[in-house]
Design an enzyme around this catalytic site. Structure first.
Site, PDB file in Angstrom:
ATOM      1  N   ASN A  24     -10.113  -0.564   0.176  1.00  0.00           N
ATOM      2  CA  ASN A  24      -8.653  -0.415   0.156  1.00  0.00           C
ATOM      3  C   ASN A  24      -8.133  -0.923  -1.192  1.00  0.00           C
ATOM      4  O   ASN A  24      -8.184  -2.120  -1.459  1.00  0.00           O
ATOM      5  CB  ASN A  24      -8.065  -1.220   1.322  1.00  0.00           C
ATOM      6  CG  ASN A  24      -6.540  -1.160   1.373  1.00  0.00           C
ATOM      7  OD1 ASN A  24      -5.890  -0.683   0.445  1.00  0.00           O
ATOM      8  ND2 ASN A  24      -5.976  -1.656   2.459  1.00  0.00           N
ATOM      9  N   CYS A  84       0.814  -1.226   0.000  1.00  0.00           N
ATOM     10  CA  CYS A  84       0.000   0.000   0.000  1.00  0.00           C
ATOM     11  C   CYS A  84       0.845   1.273   0.000  1.00  0.00           C
ATOM     12  O   CYS A  84       0.342   2.341  -0.327  1.00  0.00           O
ATOM     13  CB  CYS A  84      -0.932   0.016   1.202  1.00  0.00           C
ATOM     14  SG  CYS A  84      -2.042  -1.381   1.225  1.00  0.00           S
ATOM     15  N   HIS A 130      -3.544   7.123   2.335  1.00  0.00           N
ATOM     16  CA  HIS A 130      -3.908   5.793   1.852  1.00  0.00           C
ATOM     17  C   HIS A 130      -5.223   5.417   2.514  1.00  0.00           C
ATOM     18  O   HIS A 130      -5.451   5.713   3.682  1.00  0.00           O
ATOM     19  CB  HIS A 130      -2.805   4.785   2.198  1.00  0.00           C
ATOM     20  CG  HIS A 130      -3.226   3.370   2.002  1.00  0.00           C
ATOM     21  ND1 HIS A 130      -3.811   2.933   0.830  1.00  0.00           N
ATOM     22  CD2 HIS A 130      -3.202   2.291   2.838  1.00  0.00           C
ATOM     23  CE1 HIS A 130      -4.094   1.653   0.947  1.00  0.00           C
ATOM     24  NE2 HIS A 130      -3.747   1.244   2.148  1.00  0.00           N
TER      25      HIS A 130
HETATM   26  N1  ACO Z   1     -17.599  -9.323   9.762  1.00  0.00           N
HETATM   27  C1  ACO Z   1     -17.969  -9.588  11.054  1.00  0.00           C
HETATM   28  N2  ACO Z   1     -17.080  -9.860  12.017  1.00  0.00           N
HETATM   29  C2  ACO Z   1     -15.779  -9.858  11.694  1.00  0.00           C
HETATM   30  C3  ACO Z   1     -15.331  -9.597  10.384  1.00  0.00           C
HETATM   31  C4  ACO Z   1     -16.306  -9.327   9.407  1.00  0.00           C
HETATM   32  N3  ACO Z   1     -15.983  -9.041   8.127  1.00  0.00           N
HETATM   33  N4  ACO Z   1     -13.977  -9.662  10.365  1.00  0.00           N
HETATM   34  C5  ACO Z   1     -13.590  -9.958  11.602  1.00  0.00           C
HETATM   35  N5  ACO Z   1     -14.663 -10.079  12.419  1.00  0.00           N
HETATM   36  C6  ACO Z   1     -14.695 -10.392  13.845  1.00  0.00           C
HETATM   37  C7  ACO Z   1     -13.452 -11.073  14.317  1.00  0.00           C
HETATM   38  O1  ACO Z   1     -13.496 -12.456  14.076  1.00  0.00           O
HETATM   39  C8  ACO Z   1     -13.441 -10.724  15.780  1.00  0.00           C
HETATM   40  O2  ACO Z   1     -14.330 -11.592  16.430  1.00  0.00           O
HETATM   41  P1  ACO Z   1     -14.011 -12.145  17.935  1.00  0.00           P
HETATM   42  O3  ACO Z   1     -13.952 -10.914  18.779  1.00  0.00           O
HETATM   43  O4  ACO Z   1     -15.157 -13.033  18.202  1.00  0.00           O
HETATM   44  O5  ACO Z   1     -12.680 -12.834  17.794  1.00  0.00           O
HETATM   45  C9  ACO Z   1     -14.047  -9.312  15.829  1.00  0.00           C
HETATM   46  O6  ACO Z   1     -14.745  -9.164  14.569  1.00  0.00           O
HETATM   47  C10 ACO Z   1     -13.025  -8.209  15.962  1.00  0.00           C
HETATM   48  O7  ACO Z   1     -11.963  -8.429  15.039  1.00  0.00           O
HETATM   49  P2  ACO Z   1     -10.725  -7.444  14.942  1.00  0.00           P
HETATM   50  O8  ACO Z   1      -9.765  -7.973  13.928  1.00  0.00           O
HETATM   51  O9  ACO Z   1     -10.206  -7.167  16.317  1.00  0.00           O
HETATM   52  O10 ACO Z   1     -11.444  -6.125  14.389  1.00  0.00           O
HETATM   53  P3  ACO Z   1     -10.842  -4.685  14.185  1.00  0.00           P
HETATM   54  O11 ACO Z   1     -11.670  -3.702  14.880  1.00  0.00           O
HETATM   55  O12 ACO Z   1      -9.368  -4.651  14.418  1.00  0.00           O
HETATM   56  O13 ACO Z   1     -11.091  -4.450  12.606  1.00  0.00           O
HETATM   57  C11 ACO Z   1      -9.817  -4.477  10.576  1.00  0.00           C
HETATM   58  C12 ACO Z   1     -10.491  -5.296  11.668  1.00  0.00           C
HETATM   59  C13 ACO Z   1     -10.904  -3.681   9.853  1.00  0.00           C
HETATM   60  C14 ACO Z   1      -9.116  -5.394   9.605  1.00  0.00           C
HETATM   61  C15 ACO Z   1      -8.805  -3.463  11.182  1.00  0.00           C
HETATM   62  O14 ACO Z   1      -8.019  -4.148  12.137  1.00  0.00           O
HETATM   63  C16 ACO Z   1      -7.879  -2.807  10.180  1.00  0.00           C
HETATM   64  O15 ACO Z   1      -8.296  -2.011   9.370  1.00  0.00           O
HETATM   65  N6  ACO Z   1      -6.555  -3.079  10.265  1.00  0.00           N
HETATM   66  C17 ACO Z   1      -5.547  -2.366   9.488  1.00  0.00           C
HETATM   67  C18 ACO Z   1      -5.481  -2.816   8.085  1.00  0.00           C
HETATM   68  C19 ACO Z   1      -4.330  -2.109   7.365  1.00  0.00           C
HETATM   69  O16 ACO Z   1      -4.076  -0.942   7.574  1.00  0.00           O
HETATM   70  N7  ACO Z   1      -3.588  -2.834   6.546  1.00  0.00           N
HETATM   71  C20 ACO Z   1      -2.421  -2.269   5.902  1.00  0.00           C
HETATM   72  C21 ACO Z   1      -2.702  -1.824   4.527  1.00  0.00           C
HETATM   73  S1  ACO Z   1      -3.262  -3.130   3.469  1.00  0.00           S
HETATM   74  C22 ACO Z   1      -1.979  -3.576   2.384  1.00  0.00           C
HETATM   75  O17 ACO Z   1      -0.852  -3.256   2.536  1.00  0.00           O
HETATM   76  C23 ACO Z   1      -2.347  -4.481   1.214  1.00  0.00           C
END
Ligand code: ACO
Length: 326
Positions: A283, A113, A253
């Protein structure tokens, strides 16, 4: 003073829209969860047979038109991507042929990214060293081909698209003022595709184990991202002796609305001064910044001499910032 200046922008997204409600039919998720945790409402997905180079070509065509130059004038084509059409040749070379940019050297910048800002830095260095005059920099991705549509933790996040800029050698004060790049390979396991490279070439086993898809520890990535972005933005401001209130537009980004809001808050910037496209495109990795930039240009949100701050974070891990005087 010689500067590398962006003189034309373009972008392109596939026509097919996939909404959160569409994804509700594939995995156990909901529109509410996706909107609340990410800010994404829908994303674009390439049609069967439509490849990253097709998206890159359309965006490039528009950027060249906006810049008023022909493909034959290009000295260099840089493509930031992690989803090239093929491992070899590079997407840069495929695009060079599609554009018939015979004179241009071409290669890919591989920094997930953060790739677009890494590419800006490369273009800046080539122009400042007087090597090239006209450079096409493209961010293009078809992440839909690399997400596991059975994995709700990743498939809701990504989308396809391309953005392009033409960068030219100019004398004056306008152009790229700085680019700061960082990497931490020790955290590569937070966001990766396990197979398909030399470590795990494709086999029935790697396919069966779904090792060719993106794996991400989202929550850990999120925490590192916010810290790293705060640091790299601060670095850009200090290096240029610029105060946050002097920034006219933040072009981040687009990985997560909460990350974008955290950065705006850190800089004390109202959201009107931030370009936000995540709701409609998700994204799009290396494509997200040039797509957002093009949207802002075409909406008349950027005036001559405006100060733009670009920032990105992604797999590698990699992160980067750039300051641009428009
Ligand atoms: N729908 C419903 N529930 C979900 C989903 C979904 N799509 N995905 C995960 N959950 C659940 C999980 O299983 C978890 O359940 P549990 O509590 O029973 O274990 C709960 O939701 C919370 O999951 P988290 O991963 O803690 O959720 P978070 O608030 O962190 O959000 C997310 C997840 C959106 C992925 C976030 O962490 C994020 O944006 N991270 C950064 C991503 C990023 O910046 N990446 C770098 C760039 S990408 C690249 O380089 C290609």
């Amino acid at each position: 003073m010689i500067k590398a200046r962006i003189v034309g922008t373009g972008s392109y997204v596939p026509k097919k829209v996939v909404t959160n409600h569409d994804i509700e039919k594939l995995v156990d998720t909901s529109d509410e969860w996706i909107m609340e945790r990410t800010g994404i409402k829908e994303r674009r997905v390439a049609e069967r047979g439509q490849t990253t180079s097709d998206l890159a070509y359309e965006a490039s065509h528009k950027a060249l038109k906006a810049a008023g130059i022909a493909p034959g004038d290009l000295d260099l084509i840089l493509v930031a991507t992690t989803t090239p059409d093929t491992i070899m040749p590079s997407l840069g070379c495929v695009l060079q042929e599609k554009l018939r940019a015979k004179k241009a050297a071409a290669f890919d910048v591989y920094a997930a990214c953060s790739g677009f800002i890494y590419g800006l830095s490369v273009a800046n260095a080539f122009i400042k060293s007087d090597t090239y005059t006209n450079i096409l920099l493209v961010g293009a991705e078809t992440l839909s081909r690399f997400v596991d549509w059975e994995d709700r933790t990743t498939c809701v996040l990504f989308g396809d698209g391309a953005g392009a800029v033409v960068i030219q050698r100019h004398a004056g004060k306008r152009g790229i003022l700085s680019a700061h790049l960082h990497s931490d390979g020790a955290l590569g396991n937070l966001l990766y595709v396990p197979a398909g490279g030399a470590l795990h070439p494709p086999t029935h086993d790697t396919i069966h184990k779904r090792m060719h898809y993106i794996k991400m520890k989202g929550n850990e990535t999120f925490k590192v991202a916010v810290r790293a972005l705060e640091d790299v933005v601060q670095e850009a401001l200090e290096h240029n002796k610029v105060k946050p209130e002097e920034i006219d537009l933040l072009v981040p980004h687009q990985a997560n609305m909460r990350i974008i809001q955290a950065m705006a808050k850190r800089l004390n910037m109202p959201l009107e001064k931030v370009v936000i496209t995540i709701e409609k495109y998700g994204n799009t990795s290396a494509a997200s910044i040039p797509m957002a930039l093009d949207e802002a240009v075409r909406a008349g949100r950027i005036k001559d001499h405006d100060l733009l701050l670009l920032e990105a974070f992604g797999g590698g891990l990699t992160w980067a910032s750039a300051l641009v005087r428009w």
